[in-house]
Design a protein around this motif. Sequence first.
Motif, PDB file in Angstrom:
ATOM      1  N   VAL A  61      47.061  -8.950  55.109  1.00 28.01           N
ATOM      2  CA  VAL A  61      47.827  -8.772  55.826  1.00 28.01           C
ATOM      3  C   VAL A  61      47.554  -7.026  56.303  1.00 28.01           C
ATOM      4  O   VAL A  61      48.081  -6.332  55.388  1.00 28.01           O
ATOM      5  CB  VAL A  61      49.257  -9.452  56.684  1.00 28.01           C
ATOM      6  N   ARG A  62      47.598  -6.827  57.391  1.00 26.76           N
ATOM      7  CA  ARG A  62      47.325  -4.856  57.282  1.00 26.76           C
ATOM      8  C   ARG A  62      48.004  -4.713  58.723  1.00 26.76           C
ATOM      9  O   ARG A  62      48.218  -5.435  59.881  1.00 26.76           O
ATOM     10  CB  ARG A  62      45.757  -4.519  58.235  1.00 26.76           C
ATOM     11  N   ILE A  63      48.899  -3.585  58.877  1.00 29.15           N
ATOM     12  CA  ILE A  63      50.175  -3.227  59.592  1.00 29.15           C
ATOM     13  C   ILE A  63      49.991  -1.455  59.964  1.00 29.15           C
ATOM     14  O   ILE A  63      49.184  -1.018  59.603  1.00 29.15           O
ATOM     15  CB  ILE A  63      51.591  -2.936  58.836  1.00 29.15           C
ATOM     16  N   ASP A  64      49.667  -1.457  61.295  1.00 24.62           N
ATOM     17  CA  ASP A  64      48.404  -0.045  61.574  1.00 24.62           C
ATOM     18  C   ASP A  64      49.481   0.375  62.162  1.00 24.62           C
ATOM     19  O   ASP A  64      49.482   1.643  62.236  1.00 24.62           O
ATOM     20  CB  ASP A  64      47.405  -0.348  62.552  1.00 24.62           C
ATOM     21  N   SER A  65      50.791   0.558  62.230  1.00 21.97           N
ATOM     22  CA  SER A  65      51.982   0.955  63.607  1.00 21.97           C
ATOM     23  C   SER A  65      53.068   0.580  63.307  1.00 21.97           C
ATOM     24  O   SER A  65      53.173  -0.229  62.880  1.00 21.97           O
ATOM     25  CB  SER A  65      51.110   1.002  64.576  1.00 21.97           C
ATOM     26  N   GLY A  66      54.030   1.040  63.668  1.00 20.39           N
ATOM     27  CA  GLY A  66      55.898   1.694  63.511  1.00 20.39           C
ATOM     28  C   GLY A  66      55.629   1.770  62.348  1.00 20.39           C
ATOM     29  O   GLY A  66      55.910   2.525  61.590  1.00 20.39           O
ATOM     30  N   ASP A  67      57.288   2.046  61.848  1.00 19.85           N
ATOM     31  CA  ASP A  67      57.964   2.421  60.775  1.00 19.85           C
ATOM     32  C   ASP A  67      56.913   1.540  59.079  1.00 19.85           C
ATOM     33  O   ASP A  67      57.754   0.639  59.085  1.00 19.85           O
ATOM     34  CB  ASP A  67      59.373   1.992  61.035  1.00 19.85           C
ATOM     35  N   LEU A  68      56.361   2.227  58.237  1.00 15.17           N
ATOM     36  CA  LEU A  68      55.823   1.494  57.655  1.00 15.17           C
ATOM     37  C   LEU A  68      55.876   0.583  57.008  1.00 15.17           C
ATOM     38  O   LEU A  68      56.051  -0.474  55.892  1.00 15.17           O
ATOM     39  CB  LEU A  68      54.494   2.032  57.568  1.00 15.17           C
TER      40      LEU A  68
END
Lengths: 436, 436
Positions: free
Chosen positions: B257-264
């Motif tokens: 899964v990829r997370i591209d925004s927010g507090d990583l």
Amino acid sequence: MQIRDEASTALLTDQYELTMLAAALADGSARRQCTFEVFARRLPHGRRYGVVAGTGRLLDALSGFRFGPGELAVAAKFLPANTVDWLREYRFTGDIDGYAEGELYFPGSPILSVRGNFADCVVLETLILSIFNHDSAIASAAARMVSAAAGRRLIEMGSRRTHELAAPSSSRAAYLAGFDATSNLEAVRSFGVPGAGTSAHSFTLLHSGADGEHEAAAFSGQIDALGVGTTLLVDTFDITRGVATAVEVAGPELGGVRIDSGDLGVLARQVRDQLDELGATGTRIVVSGDLDEYAIAALRAEPVDVYGVGTSLVTGSGAPTAGMVYKLVEVDGIPVAKRSSHKQSRGGTKKAVRLARATGTIVEEIVYPAGAPAPATDGFQVRELQVPLVRAGEPVDGVATLARSRELVAQGLVSLPWEGLKLSDGEPAVPTTFLD
Amino acid sequence: MQIRDEASTALLTDQYELTMLAAALADGSARRQCTFEVFARRLPHGRRYGVVAGTGRLLDALSGFRFGPGELAVAAKFLPANTVDWLREYRFTGDIDGYAEGELYFPGSPILSVRGNFADCVVLETLILSIFNHDSAIASAAARMVSAAAGRRLIEMGSRRTHELAAPSSSRAAYLAGFDATSNLEAVRSFGVPGAGTSAHSFTLLHSGADGEHEAAAFSGQIDALGVGTTLLVDTFDITRGVATAVEVAGPELGGVRIDSGDLGVLARQVRDQLDELGATGTRIVVSGDLDEYAIAALRAEPVDVYGVGTSLVTGSGAPTAGMVYKLVEVDGIPVAKRSSHKQSRGGTKKAVRLARATGTIVEEIVYPAGAPAPATDGFQVRELQVPLVRAGEPVDGVATLARSRELVAQGLVSLPWEGLKLSDGEPAVPTTFLD
């Protein structure tokens, strides 16, 4: 390694565009009518305006965005056969509206609206952003240097401080923003930017022997080959002696002297006095060496005739990329937008107008839904900002000539309120209102 | 618009190189035997080492540096006929020694020594500097990211934030420095860098209708097309729901899964816990979005498997150009150097050795005149840094393969004293001694 019109631009693309294409072709969503919007969430830190650049180059690159056998071979390594077949036939057949090249922009300005089905539009993301983010970064920095130079001549000489194939585009963007010439010969050929340049320290040093240096011999050699109108580089050894030797060799008709090191303001005054005393009152003073818009402005009171700008120009003077994004804003007529934190965007195809006083000074930008009536404008002059750039895949004739783009930057700079031209950190020169 | 081996690189040149050539041909100085040296006066602010990159690309570009009819037509506009005739026959026939691609460098390291007659060497200034200043800036930034990532996978995805034709070179430089893959398809083709990428927010948003969003449909479409090993982008709407939907659709075998925004950092922990609870213990977490070496290091304690790096990589993380210069240091055996303020250089052709302890940790670099005996080295391990790159105009076989250059960077990073790998501002990792 050279820019060739006939070559394919199709692999100047991120892999995920083609994997998305494969998935969208498979599940049928590829045919949905979409609008992708190019915009910048913000200007680089402290900047008061940006300059749109890249449009002319994009229109050229679009026609080369075709998948030939070489490109298809790369695609076939990770894509199903039907996607490869689709790519074989691909050419962009959609429409693009956008801010004319040379137009100023502000945060959220809908700089481009790319319309077509999803498949048509999604594959252009990287090409469009690469061109616009690069060229607009350079043009935006260059425009600040142009206003700092206040009418004095500016030569772009930064090729050596950027990628060899980015260099001609940097020259083009600088010229568009008001620079007068470039050192880069590929920019002369590809874009018709006027060329400039005479000599480096190596030429003076070359005229050295076991008995020491021979600056006069170097100057003579240069004048014999290039004529007395040339610019001699006088700071290889000692500037005062260099200037004396230059006028001795060339006579008072010498075209120019260049100073590339030291305290340029102090030196420019000294050299001007010395030249005038020697009767070389028409000899121009060229300065170069780590100049940026602040250094250019700081030299405004000095007798400088020409600025040569390198590193800071081609690196966008602290902002090497414009930070524009390419976002899907509408699908089959329905506005869409990412919702999660920090990177929200506004859905829907948009238009924009810029309002100005009767004097021409701009006061506000209004961005509004493309389907809505134009907003009320309270007696201000109103200019619609998006113009047709591409229709059914074909560039609209004459829509982004370099001469016209250059003119538009000049008009844009004149239209800014006076605070907008300040070099210090500040807010965007005019506010933008977003109507729902 | 694409990199083509057969195309000429000859106009990727500053005009003054050719005007100097004209003057040197006219007064006979063109035939003098010269050494031009490429070096950096200093590292970018606070950096502790640099990485030499560009050698492989230069060797390719050299063979294309020929003036055909198109190039000669541009030259003929400002040069005398004998100079144009000379350019028609030009190919570089000199020698180049230099630091191997992938070698670390420090202020004053003689990175290249280009030898030949003046005419042969002077015309290559811009091409050499453009390639080395770009590629070394990217590789130097990338190496810091690689050491910050401490063995986790790094994907270069910055194409959209740099010139479209600089992007493949950036991918190459990042891979050379230890990155694992790139999004850029031209880099896959031209340099054999492994490709990567699956989907963007637009693909999820595309699966929206009048009745709202359909994230599950987007995920299904992607998995049908790309398989369950793909990476799903889960932060378009709500991350927790996105992760739940992803595992629901793909099952626990989901690749990533990829997370591209927010507090990583916070999100990576939450998502890892959620994935583990759902039984997707092997699903990798990819993070992206404005990462640089500092953000990468800050995520070291978090359950991140893969970093995607864009803007900061292709802009050199604050240092978009390496600041190398190309200076004439020797003419007919006599050292020469500019003398005026601030930009002094050391004359004479040079060599360099690097000293290391028995452990392999480097302690000092010594730069000495090429004609002098190698310096005394007090029992340290000694490695000569310059190697033959070009002989009589022809690249030395196998001297700059990407695989070998990549290996050399890895070895170089291991050889640094521990302070040399700190990301904070500091001095060069080892001192350099210059012998006369």
